[in-house]
Write an enzyme that holds these catalytic residues in place. Structure first.
Site, PDB file in Angstrom:
ATOM      1  N   ASP A 153       0.914  -1.067   0.184  1.00 36.39           N
ATOM      2  CA  ASP A 153      -0.078   0.303  -0.041  1.00 36.39           C
ATOM      3  C   ASP A 153       0.635   1.353   0.155  1.00 36.39           C
ATOM      4  OD1 ASP A 153      -3.004   0.253   0.940  1.00 36.39           O
ATOM      5  OD2 ASP A 153      -1.879   2.053   1.034  1.00 36.39           O
ATOM      6  N   GLY A 167      -5.421  -2.052  -5.139  1.00 38.43           N
ATOM      7  CA  GLY A 167      -5.037  -0.453  -5.214  1.00 38.43           C
ATOM      8  C   GLY A 167      -5.593   0.243  -6.243  1.00 38.43           C
ATOM      9  N   GLY A 168      -5.916   1.847  -6.028  1.00 37.63           N
ATOM     10  CA  GLY A 168      -6.362   2.046  -6.059  1.00 37.63           C
ATOM     11  C   GLY A 168      -7.126   3.395  -5.568  1.00 37.63           C
ATOM     12  N   SER A 228     -10.878   3.686  -4.543  1.00 37.43           N
ATOM     13  CA  SER A 228     -12.349   2.918  -4.560  1.00 37.43           C
ATOM     14  C   SER A 228     -13.510   4.568  -4.438  1.00 37.43           C
ATOM     15  CB  SER A 228     -12.129   2.330  -3.535  1.00 37.43           C
ATOM     16  OG  SER A 228     -12.059   3.230  -1.926  1.00 37.43           O
ATOM     17  N   SER A 253     -16.129  -3.358 -10.347  1.00 42.33           N
ATOM     18  CA  SER A 253     -16.949  -2.421  -9.128  1.00 42.33           C
ATOM     19  C   SER A 253     -18.352  -2.810  -9.857  1.00 42.33           C
ATOM     20  CB  SER A 253     -16.812  -0.756  -8.927  1.00 42.33           C
ATOM     21  OG  SER A 253     -17.786  -0.541  -8.210  1.00 42.33           O
ATOM     22  N   HIS A 298     -20.112  -0.431 -10.146  1.00 38.56           N
ATOM     23  CA  HIS A 298     -19.697   1.385 -10.699  1.00 38.56           C
ATOM     24  C   HIS A 298     -19.912   1.154 -12.041  1.00 38.56           C
ATOM     25  CE1 HIS A 298     -21.575   3.027  -6.744  1.00 38.56           C
ATOM     26  NE2 HIS A 298     -20.284   1.954  -5.883  1.00 38.56           N
ATOM     27  N   TYR A 353     -14.895   7.023 -11.849  1.00 37.34           N
ATOM     28  CA  TYR A 353     -14.638   5.967 -11.165  1.00 37.34           C
ATOM     29  C   TYR A 353     -14.869   4.615 -11.713  1.00 37.34           C
ATOM     30  CZ  TYR A 353     -14.718   2.409  -7.907  1.00 37.34           C
ATOM     31  OH  TYR A 353     -15.002   1.064  -7.205  1.00 37.34           O
TER      32      TYR A 353
END
Ligand code: 15L
Length: 275
Positions: free
Chosen positions: A31, A69-70, A72, A108, A110, A133
């Site tokens: 991280d 990672g990224g 969110s 996601s 989304h 996103y």
């Protein structure tokens, strides 16, 4: 024991996953931030995945990668670009160069958030992202497809709902993904012998689900939890929300320009962030 790299390990999903997978794999956890607690069988490597050299360093010598990672949530383009577009490319390309074949990519809900709540969608639908996103997650899915077709890599894309032990509101009754169901789906992604490119939905077996998750079931996923036990209580106390957000699966992501972000931006994106 297989060695698994988990990027974004300090986040909520990473924290749940590390606890659930402890003892089953050697975990290399990375991280931008420090981890609150590092378990004995984990090795922490700090990395900013928007830097290719970092991505190359952390992906060396692992059997598979869970790329959490990224950024969110919905947020400024600079942050999304740096962490989710450049960062995702860096991790996939570094994996390829290091000979790591298998990547689990948590995409996601989304990526398909502009489907209406009265629709049931499966893994074959055309993406309808609800935010920058969401677009970045569609990018990751497309990149996974390219790396599977062009380089023979094994790419497992999980369109994650909402990882939580219990649903936090009405929308999440349809999206609940409990930590133990998450761990089961991730284990399938790591262990299944015949993954090439797959899209599955990362949700528990919720009665109110918007997904036909037959592709995950075909691969052996047997979710244990259903949000329905919490439904009456949540529906009783939740006031009506924004009309557009209520119409679509993505909820507030379909209307908001920014959602409070639990994770910091990579250094480069912080500098460029617009006022
Ligand atoms: C996501 O993709 C986010 O990473 C997470 O923070 C939640 O906002 C989740 O979707 C959700 O839709 O509840």
């Amino acid at each position: 024991m297989k060695t698994i790299l988990i990027t974004g390990a300090a986040g909520d999903v990473g924290t749940h996953l590390r606890r659930e997978l402890a003892g089953q794999y050697v975990l290399r956890v990375s991280d931008l931030r420090s981890l609150k607690k590092i378990n004995r069988e984990e090795k922490f490597v700090r990395a900013d995945i928007s830097r290719f050299a970092d991505a190359l360093r952390i992906t060396k010598g692992v059997d598979a990668i869970v790329h959490l990672g990224g950024y969110s949530v919905e947020g400024p383009w600079e942050g999304i670009l740096s962490a989710n577009i450049i960062g995702c490319y860096n991790v996939f390309e570094a994996a390829r160069r290091n000979g790591v074949k298998r990547i689990l990519f948590p995409t996601s809900n989304h990526a398909t958030g502009f489907y209406r709540r009265d629709q049931t969608i499966d893994h074959r639908v055309y993406p309808r992202p609800d935010s920058r996103y969401g677009v970045s997650k569609v990018f990751g899915e497309a990149l996974a497809s390219l790396y599977a077709d062009k380089y023979g890599m094994e790419m497992f894309c999980m369109r994650i709902g909402n990882v939580n032990p219990v649903p936090i509101d009405k929308r999440r009754l349809s999206l609940l993904f409990t930590p133990r169901d998450l761990a089961q789906l991730v284990s399938i992604g790591i262990e299944h012998p015949a993954i090439r490119f797959e899209i599955v939905y990362g949700v528990s077996k919720n009665k109110r689900s918007w997904y036909d998750n037959s592709n995950a079931y075909r691969l052996g996923y047997k979710p244990l939890d259903d949000s329905e036990v919490f439904a009456a209580d949540i529906l009783r106390r939740e006031p009506p929300g924004d009309a557009t957000a209520e119409l679509y699966q993505g909820g507030m992501f379909t209307v908001a320009e920014e959602i409070p972000n639990p994770a910091p931006l990579p250094r480069k994106a912080r500098v460029k962030k617009r006022k």
